[in-house]
Design an enzyme around this catalytic site. Structure first.
Site, PDB file in Angstrom:
ATOM      1  N   ASN A  85       0.759  -0.884   0.495  1.00 17.63           N
ATOM      2  CA  ASN A  85      -0.316   0.239   0.539  1.00 17.63           C
ATOM      3  C   ASN A  85       1.046   1.271   0.261  1.00 17.63           C
ATOM      4  O   ASN A  85       1.878   1.496   0.964  1.00 17.63           O
ATOM      5  CB  ASN A  85      -0.948   0.260   1.466  1.00 17.63           C
ATOM      6  CG  ASN A  85      -2.005  -0.598   1.075  1.00 17.63           C
ATOM      7  OD1 ASN A  85      -2.139  -2.139   1.903  1.00 17.63           O
ATOM      8  ND2 ASN A  85      -2.914  -1.269   0.019  1.00 17.63           N
TER       9      ASN A  85
ATOM     10  N   ASP B 237      -3.790  -0.657  11.055  1.00 17.40           N
ATOM     11  CA  ASP B 237      -4.176   0.275  10.796  1.00 17.40           C
ATOM     12  C   ASP B 237      -5.492   0.896  11.128  1.00 17.40           C
ATOM     13  O   ASP B 237      -5.950   1.616   9.780  1.00 17.40           O
ATOM     14  CB  ASP B 237      -3.777  -0.433   8.800  1.00 17.40           C
ATOM     15  CG  ASP B 237      -3.404   1.861   8.427  1.00 17.40           C
ATOM     16  OD1 ASP B 237      -2.675   2.290   8.542  1.00 17.40           O
ATOM     17  OD2 ASP B 237      -3.933   1.920   6.969  1.00 17.40           O
TER      18      ASP B 237
ATOM     19  N   HIS C 204      -7.342  -3.362   1.782  1.00 17.25           N
ATOM     20  CA  HIS C 204      -6.092  -2.829   1.188  1.00 17.25           C
ATOM     21  C   HIS C 204      -5.032  -3.902   0.154  1.00 17.25           C
ATOM     22  O   HIS C 204      -4.299  -3.304  -0.204  1.00 17.25           O
ATOM     23  CB  HIS C 204      -5.273  -2.890   2.964  1.00 17.25           C
ATOM     24  CG  HIS C 204      -5.992  -1.672   3.564  1.00 17.25           C
ATOM     25  ND1 HIS C 204      -6.981  -1.570   4.068  1.00 17.25           N
ATOM     26  CD2 HIS C 204      -5.457   0.118   3.514  1.00 17.25           C
ATOM     27  CE1 HIS C 204      -7.401  -0.630   4.453  1.00 17.25           C
ATOM     28  NE2 HIS C 204      -6.215   0.566   4.184  1.00 17.25           N
TER      29      HIS C 204
END
Length: 368
Positions: free
Chosen positions: A218, A272, A250
Site C-alpha cells: 500500500n 491500520d 487494502h
C-alpha cells in the site's frame, strides 16, 4: 499476589498445551504447570477451556470510539484506545498519527507523556507516519504538510519527544541520508512507507539501519517485472521486516499469501485501524468494513488484531499458530521487546489474550 490462570489451552509461542495453568506474580510469569500441580492456597482464574495466548501488539492504529488521536490529542483518547484494544485481545500498541504540521505532532507527544505520567498503560509510544514521506505516494495523507527535514530539525523533534516516538515511517528517497542513522541512534524503529523508492534506494535504506516497511504493497512503488521497487526489496532483503493489513481490502488475501511465502517470520500484521470522525483534517467515514475519506479515498481499516488472525486462518492458508505469532511475537521483535512480550514463558511479562475457540471474541484479562 500470586495467582494462576487455570483450565486453559495455552499457546506458548511454539505449541498448544492443553489443560495447563500459568502462575503469575507481580505481573511476571513464574511457571507454566499442569492444573494438578498448583499449590492449594493459590488464587485461581478459570479460563473455562478458552485459548490463553500472548496478548496482541498493534504497531499502527490511530484511535478508537470516535476519538481519532490526532484530532483529540489527550489522555482520555489514549485510555479509550487502550480499553478498546484490551477488549479485543490487544495489550499494547503504537498510537499513530498521519502527516501533520509540527505543532500538532508536538501536542500529540505531550498528550502521550501526560498519559504515561497518569499511569496509563497499553500505549508503547507513537508511530509517526509522515510528514517525511513522498507526495507521489500520499494515499490519504495531506500533501501540503509533507516535508524533507534537516538533521537539526530532526534533532529538535527528538529532543522534544524525549522517548515518546518509537517508530517513524518515511520515504528514504525524499530525505537527507543523515536522517535514518539519526533516528536509529535514538533507538527509533525506522520503516519505509508512502515511498516511491526504487529497489536500490530501498536496499540502501535497509543497509543504513531501516528495519521494516509500512503496510506492504500500500502507498509504495509497485512490484513490476522491470522495476521491482520497494515490495521486492522488502521481500528479498534478509534484514527487512514488513507489516501488512490482512483485511482483504487494502491487500488481496492471495497477495498476503504470496508475501508470507516470501518473508516467513519477517512479516507481521497491523490493523491500520482508524475510527469514524468528522473533526479535524482527517475525516474518516465508515464504509461497511473499512474507512474512506469523504472523497472516497481508502483511509484506514476497521480491523481488530483478532480479526486479522481469523482472516489469516480462513483466507490466507496461514496456520493458527503462525497467525498468532504474527500479532504478538513478530511485532515484539520489531520493537526489540521479544524478551518481554510474545511468549508465555517463565520471566516474560504476564500479558495474555483469552480467546474463544472460534476466534470470535478475545479480551486481555485483568488489564483494566
Amino acid at each position: 499476589m500470586i495467582h494462576a490462570y487455570t483450565n486453559a489451552t495455552i499457546f506458548n509461542g511454539t505449541v498448544f498445551v492443553e489443560d495447563h495453568s500459568v502462575i503469575v506474580a507481580d505481573n511476571i510469569i513464574q511457571l507454566v504447570a499442569g492444573n494438578n500441580d498448583l499449590p492449594a492456597d493459590i488464587v485461581t482464574i478459570d479460563c473455562q477451556e478458552h485459548l490463553l495466548v500472548p496478548a496482541f501488539m498493534d504497531l499502527q492504529i490511530y484511535g478508537a470510539g470516535g476519538k481519532l488521536f490526532s484530532a483529540f490529542p489527550g489522555p482520555d483518547s489514549l485510555e479509550l484506545l487502550a480499553r478498546q484494544n484490551a477488549n479485543s485481545g490487544t495489550a499494547n500498541c503504537l498510537v499513530t498519527i498521519a502527516t501533520q504540521p509540527m505543532d500538532v505532532i508536538e501536542i500529540c507527544i505531550e498528550a502521550i507523556k501526560m498519559y504515561w505520567q497518569q499511569g496509563g498503560k497499553g500505549i508503547l509510544g507513537m508511530h509517526l507516519e509522515g510528514p517525511f514521506i513522498n507526495a507521489l505516494k500520499s494515499g490519504a495523507h495531506i500533501k501540503e504538510w509533507m516535508v524533507s527535514p534537516t538533521p537539526d530539525e530532526v534533532k529538535s523533534l527528538l529532543e522534544k519527544a524525549a522517548g515518546v516516538i518509537k517508530m517513524v515511517t518515511l520515504a528514504p528517497e525524499c530525505i537527507d541520508p543523515e536522517i535514518i542513522p539519526l533516528f536509529v541512534e535514538h533507538g527509533i524503529v525506522v520503516s519505509i512507507g508512502h515511498s516511491n523508492a526504487t529497489l536500490a534506494e530501498a536496499n540502501a535504506a535497509f543497509d543504513s539501519g531501516t528495519t521494516t516497511t509500512t503496510h506492504l504493497f500500500n502507498a509504495m512503488s509497485a512490484l513490476h517485472h522491470r522495476q521491482p521497487g520497494l515490495p521486492a526489496a522488502t521481500m528479498l532483503h534478509p534484514g527487512a521486516t514488513a507489516s501488512i493489513i490482512p483485511d482483504g481490502i487494502h491487500v488481496d488475501y492471495e497477495t498476503v499469501r504470496l508475501a508470507k511465502k516470501m518473508m516467513g517470520d519477517r512479516l507481521f500484521f497491523i490493523t491500520d485501524a482508524v475510527t469514524e470522525t468528522n473533526s479535524g483534517p482527517y475525516q474518516h467515514v465508515l464504509n461497511t468494513n473499512h474507512y474512506d475519506l469523504p472523497d472516497g479515498t481508502l483511509s484506514g481499516s476497521a480491523l481488530t488484531m483478532l480479526q486479522a488472525v481469523k482472516n489469516a486462518v480462513d483466507h490466507c492458508h496461514i496456520s493458527l499458530k503462525e497467525a498468532l505469532r504474527m500479532v504478538s511475537l513478530y511485532p515484539a521483535r520489531v520493537m526489540r521487546l521479544e524478551q518481554q512480550y510474545g511468549k508465555i514463558e517463565t520471566g516474560f511479562t504476564a500479558t495474555f489474550a483469552l480467546v474463544d475457540r472460534n476466534l470470535s471474541a478475545a479480551i486481555v484479562p485483568g488489564f483494566f
